[in-house]
Design an enzyme around this catalytic site. Structure first.
Site, PDB file in Angstrom:
ATOM      1  N   ASP A 109      61.179  19.294  36.269  1.00 28.13           N
ATOM      2  CA  ASP A 109      61.268  18.091  37.110  1.00 28.13           C
ATOM      3  C   ASP A 109      61.094  16.795  36.298  1.00 28.13           C
ATOM      4  OD1 ASP A 109      61.655  16.554  39.496  1.00 28.13           O
ATOM      5  OD2 ASP A 109      61.055  18.331  40.579  1.00 28.13           O
TER       6      ASP A 109
ATOM      7  N   HIS B 129      63.893  16.654  34.339  1.00 31.11           N
ATOM      8  CA  HIS B 129      64.992  15.992  35.034  1.00 31.11           C
ATOM      9  C   HIS B 129      65.119  14.544  34.570  1.00 31.11           C
ATOM     10  CE1 HIS B 129      64.714  18.987  38.675  1.00 31.11           C
ATOM     11  NE2 HIS B 129      64.930  19.584  37.526  1.00 31.11           N
TER      12      HIS B 129
END
Ligand SMILES: *[C@@H]1O[C@H](CO)[C@@H](O)[C@H](O)[C@H]1NC(C)=O
Ligand SMILES: *[C@@H]1O[C@H](CO)[C@@H](O)[C@H](O)[C@H]1NC(C)=O
Ligand SMILES: *[C@@H]1O[C@H](CO)[C@@H](O)[C@H](O)[C@H]1NC(C)=O
Ligand SMILES: *[C@@H]1O[C@H](CO)[C@@H](O)[C@H](O)[C@H]1NC(C)=O
Ligand SMILES: *[C@@H]1O[C@H](CO)[C@@H](O)[C@H](O)[C@H]1NC(C)=O
Ligand SMILES: *[C@@H]1O[C@H](CO)[C@@H](O)[C@H](O)[C@H]1NC(C)=O
Ligand SMILES: *[C@@H]1O[C@H](CO)[C@@H](O)[C@H](O)[C@H]1NC(C)=O
Ligand SMILES: *[C@@H]1O[C@H](CO)[C@@H](O)[C@H](O)[C@H]1NC(C)=O
Ligand SMILES: *[C@@H]1O[C@H](CO)[C@@H](O)[C@H](O)[C@H]1NC(C)=O
Length: 446
Positions: free
Chosen positions: A251, A274
């Site tokens: 993430d 991410h």
């Protein structure tokens, strides 16, 4: 990881609290770590001096299942206002700790603090916050606080138990490893953060804070997904520097949530994330989200889905493709003056992604309800490296909802390469292509 040139000095003191009275013990003094190379717009306020004889060592309990939480809280109270608390042993925390009373205090966490895996207890007893269901077992805040790990200190979240529980029951609410709620002035340095159940750091309602030399590693070793393990999320916070750290997780590496202003992120190595992300913003109707004055410099992004990312919901409630439970949009606000300068790309799907149609079903739906969160003065410069070929030859996306919802989005000296050797393509919508020096074939329609 400890910054080169960081200055450590051993202090030898007479113990004034704790049971080992009159035994001299050593502990590392506060390291001399400063924002570099870029300085915050407002200097982190100077600390008042700490008293050499006001030092609290915390002795861990020995019985099985003991809880060191109360002893840690007591030491922080006792040495608050001018002292130092030393956590140089292994501690287990099994009850919630509200640490928002701190003032003019140093905490040398050179040992290890881990959290009990009493999941049912925690879910009934942790601190909860409205924003995105954030929760934690402790909350830190106050004024002029320096928390340092000197490169050895560990905060361990026993995340595996939580990843497995969440896989078995998706209603399991997972805590963030570390939350600041109103931390004004000071630093967090030299810590290893391990196996966070959820976001590693939620920096909320805070200001004038330096975060440096943090080593993050959290992965699942079972088939359960270690989801949402953001490195740092900033929220309602101003004048924060996050720098010189290594992040291994899934993430967002850093995510700027509503009302994050004047933030510098420099010298990070993010692996498997991410990306360094603005948003998502505009998620909730009737809310006004501001993200402004970010400088994101000299970061290495490896194995990410996107290296530099801005995600903004459309103007009307949208349903994320394929996920009817993921609904958002309709909020207002702006993202202004955000610069990504010097970003090394290593094996990322995309180097840049602006998505002002986050969650929208399709382009026409997005254009009919353009985002109320305006993007302006956004610059990407000096970005290079090789993509991983997942979207080859596409190296990025720059998508605005409509002509009037974006202004002055620029790129300079972006020189990505594709594994195929094909010149990179950039999918664009409502961009001023004259302002985009993206290399390759430049913009193509999205
Ligand atoms: C799943 O977790 C929630 C929240 O802790 C709890 O209320 C519920 O009873 C659990 N469901 C099952 C089947 O264990
Ligand atoms: C931040 O401050 C707001 C307003 O006082 C409060 O509602 C919120 O609980 C605080 N903390 C977090 C983590 O959002
Ligand atoms: C962010 O700041 C704006 C403008 O001051 C305010 O209207 C909004 O409520 C703030 N949002 C949050 C989440 O605090
Ligand atoms: C960039 O960051 C790395 C650490 O990741 C550091 O070694 C290097 O000196 C920095 N370069 C510049 C130009 O700031
Ligand atoms: C980056 O993450 C991958 C797993 O996604 C891992 O195999 C690799 O060792 C990590 N790299 C570093 C430098 O830790
Ligand atoms: C943009 O943000 C940077 C980083 O915080 C700051 O140094 C600069 O002064 C800001 N520019 C403007 C025009 O406000
Ligand atoms: C990226 O991930 C691969 C394994 O998937 C790993 O070998 C490599 O070291 C990672 N790159 C970096 C810079 O961590
Ligand atoms: C976009 O989605 C809307 C809502 O589902 C639909 O009515 C419309 O036909 C779609 N437009 C295109 C071009 O696919
Ligand atoms: C362009 O970026 C490269 C790094 O990829 C850097 O070495 C070079 O100095 C930059 N060029 C300009 C004109 O800024």
């Amino acid at each position: 990881m400890v910054a080169k040139g960081a200055l450590y000095f051993l202090l030898s003191v007479l113990i004034t609290c704790g049971p080992d009275l009159a035994l001299a013990r050593h502990f590392p003094g506060r390291p001399s770590i400063h924002p570099a190379p870029y300085q915050p717009y407002k200097a982190i306020p100077l600390s008042s001096t700490r008293q050499k004889n006001k030092v609290c060592f915390v002795k861990p309990g020995h019985s099985k299942g003991h809880d060191d939480g109360p002893a840690i809280r007591a030491a922080l109270h006792k040495c608050n206002n001018g002292g130092t608390v030393v956590l140089d042993k292994e501690y287990t925390v099994c009850s919630p700790l509200d640490l928002r009373f701190l003032k003019h205090i140093d905490i040398a966490l050179t040992g290890k603090v881990e959290f009990c895996t009493n999941l049912d207890f925690w879910q009934q007893n942790f601190f909860t916050f409205q924003f995105q269901d954030a929760a934690s077992w402790w909350v830190w805040g106050g004024e002029d606080i320096h928390l340092y790990g000197a490169g050895t200190g560990v905060i361990h979240g026993n995340g595996q138990a939580w990843y497995d529980a969440a896989a078995a029951n998706e209603s399991t609410r997972r805590p963030c490893l570390f939350i600041t709620d109103g931390w004004h002035g000071g630093s967090i340095t030299g810590l290893k953060l391990r196996h966070s159940p959820n976001w590693h750091n939620f920096i909320a309602n805070s200001s004038d804070l330096l975060i440096s030399d943090i080593d993050i590693f959290s992965r699942s070793f079972s088939s359960a997904w270690a989801a949402n393990l953001d490195g740092w999320d900033t929220f309602r916070s101003d004048n924060v520097v996050i720098q010189n750290s290594v992040i291994n997780h899934d993430d967002d590496c850093v995510s700027f949530k509503p009302n994050s202003t004047n933030i510098i992120v420099q010298g990070l190595h993010c692996n498997g994330s991410h990306g360094i992300s603005v948003g998502s913003l505009g998620n909730y109707p009737d809310q006004y989200d501001i993200v402004s004055d970010l400088f994101i410099y000299n970061n290495t992004m490896a194995n990410t889905t996107t290296a530099a990312r801005l995600k903004v919901w459309p103007g009307a409630e949208a349903i994320k493709k394929g996920n009817p439970q993921w609904v958002g949009g309709g909020g207002q606000g702006y993202v202004r003056n955000v610069t990504y300068d010097t970003m090394i790309n290593d094996n990322n799907n995309l180097a840049i992604q602006i998505d002002q149609c986050y969650g929208a079903i399709n382009a026409s739906e997005c254009e009919d309800h353009p985002s109320g969160v305006i993007l302006e003065d956004i610059l990407f410069k000096n970005m290079w490296g090789t993509a991983n070929g997942a979207d080859d030859p596409v190296a990025g996306q720059l998508i605005c909802a409509a002509e009037e919802s974006c202004d002055n989005i620029r790129a300079e000296n972006v020189t990505l390469t594709n594994p195929s050797g094909e010149p990179p393509q950039w999918q664009c919508r409502f961009m001023d292509v004259d302002q985009l020096d993206l290399g390759g074939v430049g913009c193509i329609p999205a």
